[in-house]
Design a protein around this motif. Structure first.
Motif, mmCIF file in Angstrom:
data_model
loop_
_atom_site.group_PDB
_atom_site.id
_atom_site.type_symbol
_atom_site.label_atom_id
_atom_site.label_comp_id
_atom_site.label_asym_id
_atom_site.label_seq_id
_atom_site.Cartn_x
_atom_site.Cartn_y
_atom_site.Cartn_z
ATOM 1 N N VAL A 1 0.845 -1.209 0.000
ATOM 2 C CA VAL A 1 0.000 0.000 0.000
ATOM 3 C C VAL A 1 0.876 1.253 0.000
ATOM 4 O O VAL A 1 0.604 2.221 -0.721
ATOM 5 C CB VAL A 1 -0.949 -0.011 1.223
ATOM 6 C CG1 VAL A 1 -1.718 1.291 1.331
ATOM 7 C CG2 VAL A 1 -1.909 -1.192 1.141
ATOM 8 N N ALA A 2 1.957 1.222 0.782
ATOM 9 C CA ALA A 2 2.859 2.380 0.865
ATOM 10 C C ALA A 2 3.506 2.689 -0.473
ATOM 11 O O ALA A 2 3.734 3.856 -0.809
ATOM 12 C CB ALA A 2 3.929 2.130 1.919
ATOM 13 N N ILE A 3 3.799 1.646 -1.254
ATOM 14 C CA ILE A 3 4.417 1.868 -2.573
ATOM 15 C C ILE A 3 3.494 2.701 -3.445
ATOM 16 O O ILE A 3 3.927 3.658 -4.102
ATOM 17 C CB ILE A 3 4.767 0.524 -3.244
ATOM 18 C CG1 ILE A 3 5.977 -0.093 -2.553
ATOM 19 C CG2 ILE A 3 5.039 0.694 -4.735
ATOM 20 C CD1 ILE A 3 6.329 -1.481 -3.007
ATOM 21 N N GLY A 4 2.216 2.358 -3.447
ATOM 22 C CA GLY A 4 1.249 3.126 -4.240
ATOM 23 C C GLY A 4 1.133 4.573 -3.779
ATOM 24 O O GLY A 4 1.090 5.498 -4.594
ATOM 25 N N ILE A 5 1.121 4.774 -2.458
ATOM 26 C CA ILE A 5 0.961 6.136 -1.914
ATOM 27 C C ILE A 5 2.209 6.969 -2.168
ATOM 28 O O ILE A 5 2.137 8.109 -2.637
ATOM 29 C CB ILE A 5 0.628 6.075 -0.405
ATOM 30 C CG1 ILE A 5 -0.745 5.428 -0.193
ATOM 31 C CG2 ILE A 5 0.689 7.455 0.233
ATOM 32 C CD1 ILE A 5 -1.078 5.123 1.241
ATOM 33 N N VAL A 6 3.392 6.398 -1.853
ATOM 34 C CA VAL A 6 4.646 7.157 -1.989
ATOM 35 C C VAL A 6 4.922 7.521 -3.433
ATOM 36 O O VAL A 6 5.306 8.657 -3.740
ATOM 37 C CB VAL A 6 5.828 6.354 -1.377
ATOM 38 C CG1 VAL A 6 7.164 7.001 -1.707
ATOM 39 C CG2 VAL A 6 5.658 6.237 0.130
ATOM 40 N N THR A 7 4.725 6.567 -4.352
ATOM 41 C CA THR A 7 4.997 6.872 -5.758
ATOM 42 C C THR A 7 4.004 7.879 -6.327
ATOM 43 O O THR A 7 4.340 8.619 -7.249
ATOM 44 C CB THR A 7 4.978 5.591 -6.616
ATOM 45 O OG1 THR A 7 3.742 4.902 -6.418
ATOM 46 C CG2 THR A 7 6.134 4.688 -6.259
ATOM 47 N N ALA A 8 2.794 7.944 -5.765
ATOM 48 C CA ALA A 8 1.831 8.955 -6.212
ATOM 49 C C ALA A 8 2.224 10.339 -5.714
ATOM 50 O O ALA A 8 1.968 11.349 -6.387
ATOM 51 C CB ALA A 8 0.431 8.592 -5.719
ATOM 52 N N LEU A 9 2.849 10.399 -4.544
ATOM 53 C CA LEU A 9 3.228 11.700 -3.969
ATOM 54 C C LEU A 9 4.531 12.250 -4.538
ATOM 55 O O LEU A 9 4.712 13.467 -4.602
ATOM 56 C CB LEU A 9 3.358 11.576 -2.443
ATOM 57 C CG LEU A 9 2.061 11.277 -1.673
ATOM 58 C CD1 LEU A 9 2.350 11.068 -0.200
ATOM 59 C CD2 LEU A 9 1.060 12.410 -1.864
#
Length: 198
Positions: A55-63
Motif C-alpha cells: 500500500v505504501a508503494i502506491g501512496i509514496v509513488t503517487a506523492l
C-alpha cells in the motif's frame, strides 16, 4: 526517475517477505507449543507489514514527482503475496489457535498433528515464493531491468520458476512426512476387534 526511493521501497518488500519466508521454514521445528504460537504470531505481523508496504508503494509513488519503477517492481511479488493473504494467513491463524490451546502448559511439546499443520505447503510455499519474487523486483526498481521484453527479466523469471518448483516439492515432502508421523500413533493404538472363533 526516483531510483533511490524505488530501491528503498523494493528493499522494504524484500526485507519483510524474505524474513517471513525464512521464519515460516522454521515454524514446524518449534520446540514447544508456546514457541510455535509466538513464531506464528511474528509471521502474521510480518505478513501484515508486507501488505502495508504494498500500500505504501502506491501512496509514496503517487506523492513523489517523476516516474517510478516501484509499482512495476511490486507487481512481481504481488501475485504470491495475494495467495499468502487469502489462503496462507487463514492456515497460519489455525496453527496459532491450535498452539494457543496449550498456553497453560508452557513446556508442552508440539503435537505431531500441529507440527504437520505448521508445515503445510500453503503456508510455506507462497511466503517463500513472495520473498524470492521480491528479490527479483530489486533490479526492476533499480532500473537495471526494464520489464517489457527484457532478456534478463526472462532469465530471472525462469530461475524463480525453478526455485518455486523446488520449494513446492520440498514443502510437499516435508508435510507428507509430518502428516505420517501425526497419523502413526493412531495406527499403532487402534484397538483390535476380537474374532469369534467357532
Amino acid at each position: 526517475m526516483n531510483i533511490v526511493a524505488d530501491l528503498i521501497l523494493a528493499g522494504a518488500l524484500v526485507a519483510v517477505w524474505l524474513t517471513a519466508g525464512l521464519l515460516a521454514d522454521s515454524l514446524p521445528s518449534a520446540r514447544s507449543a508456546p514457541a510455535l504460537r509466538r513464531r506464528a504470531g511474528l509471521i502474521t505481523m510480518l505478513i501484515a507489514a508486507g501488505a502495508t508496504v504494498f500500500v505504501a508503494i502506491g501512496i509514496v509513488t503517487a506523492l513523489l514527482p517523476g516516474q517510478s519503477a516501484a509499482p512495476a517492481a511490486a507487481l512481481v511479488p504481488a501475485v504470491p503475496a495475494l495467495i499468502v493473504l487469502t489462503a496462507g494467513l487463514r492456515r497460519m491463524a489455525q496453527v496459532r489457535r491450535g498452539a494457543g490451546a496449550f498456553a497453560t502448559a508452557p513446556q508442552t511439546p508440539v503435537p505431531p498433528a500441529l507440527r504437520a499443520a505448521a508445515a503445510h505447503p500453503l503456508i510455506l510455499v507462497p511466503l517463500q515464493v513472495t520473498g524470492l519474487a521480491a528479490l527479483l523486483s530489486l533490479p526492476i526498481a533499480g532500473g537495471v531491468v526494464k520489464v517489457p521484453g527484457a532478456d534478463l527479466a526472462g532469465i530471472g523469471i525462469t530461475v524463480v520458476g525453478v526455485a518455486v518448483l523446488a520449494i513446492g516439492v520440498r514443502a510437499g515432502l516435508r508435510h507428507s512426512k509430518l502428516s505420517v508421523q501425526a497419523l502413526a500413533p493412531i495406527g499403532r493404538n487402534r484397538p483390535r476387534v476380537p474374532v469369534n472363533s467357532r
